[in-house]
Design a protein around this motif. Structure first.
Motif, PDB file in Angstrom:
ATOM      1  N   LYS A   1      -9.250  -1.691   6.408  1.00 56.49           N
ATOM      2  CA  LYS A   1      -9.972  -1.457   5.152  1.00 56.49           C
ATOM      3  C   LYS A   1     -11.078  -2.498   4.981  1.00 56.49           C
ATOM      4  O   LYS A   1     -11.039  -3.579   5.560  1.00 56.49           O
ATOM      5  CB  LYS A   1      -9.001  -1.440   3.972  1.00 56.49           C
ATOM      6  CG  LYS A   1      -8.165  -0.137   3.945  1.00 56.49           C
ATOM      7  CD  LYS A   1      -7.288  -0.032   2.716  1.00 56.49           C
ATOM      8  CE  LYS A   1      -6.737   1.383   2.557  1.00 56.49           C
ATOM      9  NZ  LYS A   1      -5.773   1.475   1.436  1.00 56.49           N
TER      10      LYS A   1
ATOM     11  N   VAL B   1      -3.241  14.847   6.510  1.00 56.96           N
ATOM     12  CA  VAL B   1      -4.185  13.787   6.885  1.00 56.96           C
ATOM     13  C   VAL B   1      -5.584  14.143   6.369  1.00 56.96           C
ATOM     14  O   VAL B   1      -6.306  13.286   5.863  1.00 56.96           O
ATOM     15  CB  VAL B   1      -4.187  13.568   8.410  1.00 56.96           C
ATOM     16  CG1 VAL B   1      -5.179  12.506   8.800  1.00 56.96           C
ATOM     17  CG2 VAL B   1      -2.811  13.142   8.866  1.00 56.96           C
TER      18      VAL B   1
ATOM     19  N   TRP C   1     -12.406  -3.544  -0.438  1.00 57.09           N
ATOM     20  CA  TRP C   1     -11.014  -3.216  -0.813  1.00 57.09           C
ATOM     21  C   TRP C   1     -10.227  -4.496  -1.074  1.00 57.09           C
ATOM     22  O   TRP C   1      -9.538  -4.641  -2.084  1.00 57.09           O
ATOM     23  CB  TRP C   1     -10.349  -2.400   0.303  1.00 57.09           C
ATOM     24  CG  TRP C   1      -8.871  -2.186   0.126  1.00 57.09           C
ATOM     25  CD1 TRP C   1      -7.864  -2.912   0.686  1.00 57.09           C
ATOM     26  CD2 TRP C   1      -8.242  -1.182  -0.675  1.00 57.09           C
ATOM     27  NE1 TRP C   1      -6.639  -2.421   0.307  1.00 57.09           N
ATOM     28  CE2 TRP C   1      -6.843  -1.359  -0.538  1.00 57.09           C
ATOM     29  CE3 TRP C   1      -8.715  -0.148  -1.489  1.00 57.09           C
ATOM     30  CZ2 TRP C   1      -5.913  -0.534  -1.183  1.00 57.09           C
ATOM     31  CZ3 TRP C   1      -7.785   0.674  -2.126  1.00 57.09           C
ATOM     32  CH2 TRP C   1      -6.413   0.465  -1.975  1.00 57.09           C
TER      33      TRP C   1
ATOM     34  N   MET D   1       4.291  12.717  -0.171  1.00 56.54           N
ATOM     35  CA  MET D   1       5.675  13.137  -0.407  1.00 56.54           C
ATOM     36  C   MET D   1       5.866  14.639  -0.287  1.00 56.54           C
ATOM     37  O   MET D   1       6.978  15.093  -0.006  1.00 56.54           O
ATOM     38  CB  MET D   1       6.145  12.629  -1.765  1.00 56.54           C
ATOM     39  CG  MET D   1       6.585  11.191  -1.642  1.00 56.54           C
ATOM     40  SD  MET D   1       7.625  10.583  -2.956  1.00 56.54           S
ATOM     41  CE  MET D   1       7.930  11.978  -3.923  1.00 56.54           C
TER      42      MET D   1
ATOM     43  N   GLU E   1      -9.680   6.675  -1.793  1.00 52.64           N
ATOM     44  CA  GLU E   1      -9.114   5.552  -1.035  1.00 52.64           C
ATOM     45  C   GLU E   1      -9.796   5.416   0.324  1.00 52.64           C
ATOM     46  O   GLU E   1     -10.026   4.299   0.806  1.00 52.64           O
ATOM     47  CB  GLU E   1      -7.598   5.751  -0.853  1.00 52.64           C
ATOM     48  CG  GLU E   1      -6.939   4.581  -0.129  1.00 52.64           C
ATOM     49  CD  GLU E   1      -5.485   4.854   0.283  1.00 52.64           C
ATOM     50  OE1 GLU E   1      -4.921   5.897  -0.091  1.00 52.64           O
ATOM     51  OE2 GLU E   1      -4.939   4.000   1.002  1.00 52.64           O
TER      52      GLU E   1
HETATM   53  C1  HEM Z   1       4.649  11.451   4.788  1.00 53.20           C
HETATM   54  C2  HEM Z   1       3.433  11.233   4.273  1.00 53.20           C
HETATM   55  C3  HEM Z   1       3.085   9.941   3.590  1.00 53.20           C
HETATM   56  C4  HEM Z   1       3.758   9.298   2.609  1.00 53.20           C
HETATM   57  C5  HEM Z   1       5.025   9.743   1.904  1.00 53.20           C
HETATM   58  C6  HEM Z   1       3.039   8.065   2.355  1.00 53.20           C
HETATM   59  C7  HEM Z   1       3.432   7.123   1.436  1.00 53.20           C
HETATM   60  C8  HEM Z   1       2.872   5.895   1.268  1.00 53.20           C
HETATM   61  C9  HEM Z   1       3.273   4.903   0.316  1.00 53.20           C
HETATM   62  C10 HEM Z   1       4.437   5.055  -0.668  1.00 53.20           C
HETATM   63  C11 HEM Z   1       2.474   3.843   0.463  1.00 53.20           C
HETATM   64  C12 HEM Z   1       2.446   2.575  -0.392  1.00 53.20           C
HETATM   65  C13 HEM Z   1       3.435   1.554   0.060  1.00 53.20           C
HETATM   66  C14 HEM Z   1       3.381   0.383  -0.925  1.00 53.20           C
HETATM   67  O1  HEM Z   1       3.803   0.563  -2.075  1.00 53.20           O
HETATM   68  O2  HEM Z   1       2.912  -0.692  -0.520  1.00 53.20           O
HETATM   69  C15 HEM Z   1       1.575   4.124   1.548  1.00 53.20           C
HETATM   70  C16 HEM Z   1       0.652   3.256   2.042  1.00 53.20           C
HETATM   71  C17 HEM Z   1      -0.195   3.534   3.074  1.00 53.20           C
HETATM   72  N1  HEM Z   1      -0.321   4.733   3.737  1.00 53.20           N
HETATM   73 FE1  HEM Z   1       0.709   6.396   3.365  1.00 53.20          FE
HETATM   74  N2  HEM Z   1       1.943   7.993   3.150  1.00 53.20           N
HETATM   75  C18 HEM Z   1       1.928   9.113   3.928  1.00 53.20           C
HETATM   76  C19 HEM Z   1       0.987   9.454   4.865  1.00 53.20           C
HETATM   77  C20 HEM Z   1      -0.032   8.627   5.286  1.00 53.20           C
HETATM   78  C21 HEM Z   1      -0.992   8.960   6.317  1.00 53.20           C
HETATM   79  C22 HEM Z   1      -1.040  10.295   7.079  1.00 53.20           C
HETATM   80  C23 HEM Z   1      -1.771   7.861   6.498  1.00 53.20           C
HETATM   81  C24 HEM Z   1      -2.913   7.649   7.457  1.00 53.20           C
HETATM   82  C25 HEM Z   1      -3.729   8.607   7.860  1.00 53.20           C
HETATM   83  C26 HEM Z   1      -1.300   6.850   5.584  1.00 53.20           C
HETATM   84  C27 HEM Z   1      -1.792   5.584   5.493  1.00 53.20           C
HETATM   85  C28 HEM Z   1      -1.321   4.607   4.662  1.00 53.20           C
HETATM   86  C29 HEM Z   1      -1.857   3.274   4.615  1.00 53.20           C
HETATM   87  C30 HEM Z   1      -2.964   2.697   5.479  1.00 53.20           C
HETATM   88  C31 HEM Z   1      -1.147   2.596   3.635  1.00 53.20           C
HETATM   89  C32 HEM Z   1      -1.339   1.149   3.198  1.00 53.20           C
HETATM   90  C33 HEM Z   1      -2.288   1.147   2.048  1.00 53.20           C
HETATM   91  C34 HEM Z   1      -2.579  -0.228   1.530  1.00 53.20           C
HETATM   92  O3  HEM Z   1      -1.629  -1.022   1.386  1.00 53.20           O
HETATM   93  O4  HEM Z   1      -3.758  -0.499   1.270  1.00 53.20           O
HETATM   94  N3  HEM Z   1      -0.267   7.356   4.847  1.00 53.20           N
HETATM   95  N4  HEM Z   1       1.813   5.389   2.000  1.00 53.20           N
END
Ligand code: HEM
Length: 184
Positions: A94, A161, A98, A121, A169
């Motif tokens: 990032k 995706v 950010w 989710m 974001e």
């Molecule tokens: C099953 C699907 C997904 C769920 C349930 C999900 C859920 C989450 C959750 C709950 C967080 C926050 C965690 C926290 O509280 O620190 C998170 C962070 C993140 N997710 Fe997802 N996500 C999903 C799919 C994806 C996909 C497909 C990508 C990438 C293409 C992605 C990239 C990220 C990234 C990079 C973060 C970190 C964000 C940050 O801390 O700045 N996620 N995700």
């Protein structure tokens, strides 16, 4: 799995995962490689590099609120299911814009503006996931995101995706490589 869990993703000639394709969405690409292996635990710190090697560590949640943490915990999230023979490793960096935001501003972009958690989710339990943090390890990416799913859920994964990449974001993402994998 204990947390924090140190993980190394090692790309080279060996490993259970075959690299099917790599797409560079933003920033610099990763070198081509044939296969990928995951090293978990203390060995992740010492395993030698191959074609490329990325390190990360699992951590506590930063942005999810109580309701979201409970909703996530209620959905099965099991890695290494025998039917889940497809995987995606998506390393993400990032921008400094950010990281200059305050915690509450980042949360607002991630969820109130982008619905990241709500969208993601919708695709559980078909997609199982694990988030690794890399920024504090001095790594080239800030996050290593890992997903496993069965071949019949690949289209749903692609849809998810795509929806995420369309959100506010993702304006803060300046390096992203989408590595798609399969195993027998
Ligand atoms: C099953 C699907 C997904 C769920 C349930 C999900 C859920 C989450 C959750 C709950 C967080 C926050 C965690 C926290 O509280 O620190 C998170 C962070 C993140 N997710 Fe997802 N996500 C999903 C799919 C994806 C996909 C497909 C990508 C990438 C293409 C992605 C990239 C990220 C990234 C990079 C973060 C970190 C964000 C940050 O801390 O700045 N996620 N995700």
């Amino acid at each position: 799995m204990p947390s924090p869990l140190h993980v190394a993703f090692v790309a080279g000639p060996e490993g259970p995962w075959r690299i099917e394709r790599m797409a560079t969405l933003a920033g610099e690409a990763l070198p081509a490689a044939e296969r990928l292996r995951l090293i978990e635990g203390p060995d992740a710190a010492t395993v030698p590099a191959d074609a490329w090697l990325l390190r990360g560590v699992t951590s506590n949640a930063r942005y999810s609120n109580r309701r979201e943490v409970d909703a996530l915990a209620a959905k099965p999230n099991v890695l290494r299911r025998p039917a889940a023979t497809r995987a995606a490793l998506i390393p993400i960096r990032k921008t400094s814009a950010w990281w200059d935001l305050a915690q509450d501003e980042r949360r607002a972009v991630l969820e109130e503006q982008s619905r990241h958690i709500a969208i993601g989710m919708e695709y559980m339990p078909a997609v199982a996931r694990r988030l690794h943090h890399s920024r504090d390890l001095g790594e080239p990416f800030d996050f290593l995101t890992w997903f496993e799913y069965a071949p019949e859920h690949e289209a749903a994964f692609d849809e998810m995706v795509g929806r995420l990449r369309d959100t506010p974001e993702w304006r803060y993402v300046d390096r992203e490589v989408d590595v798609r994998l399969s195993r027998d």
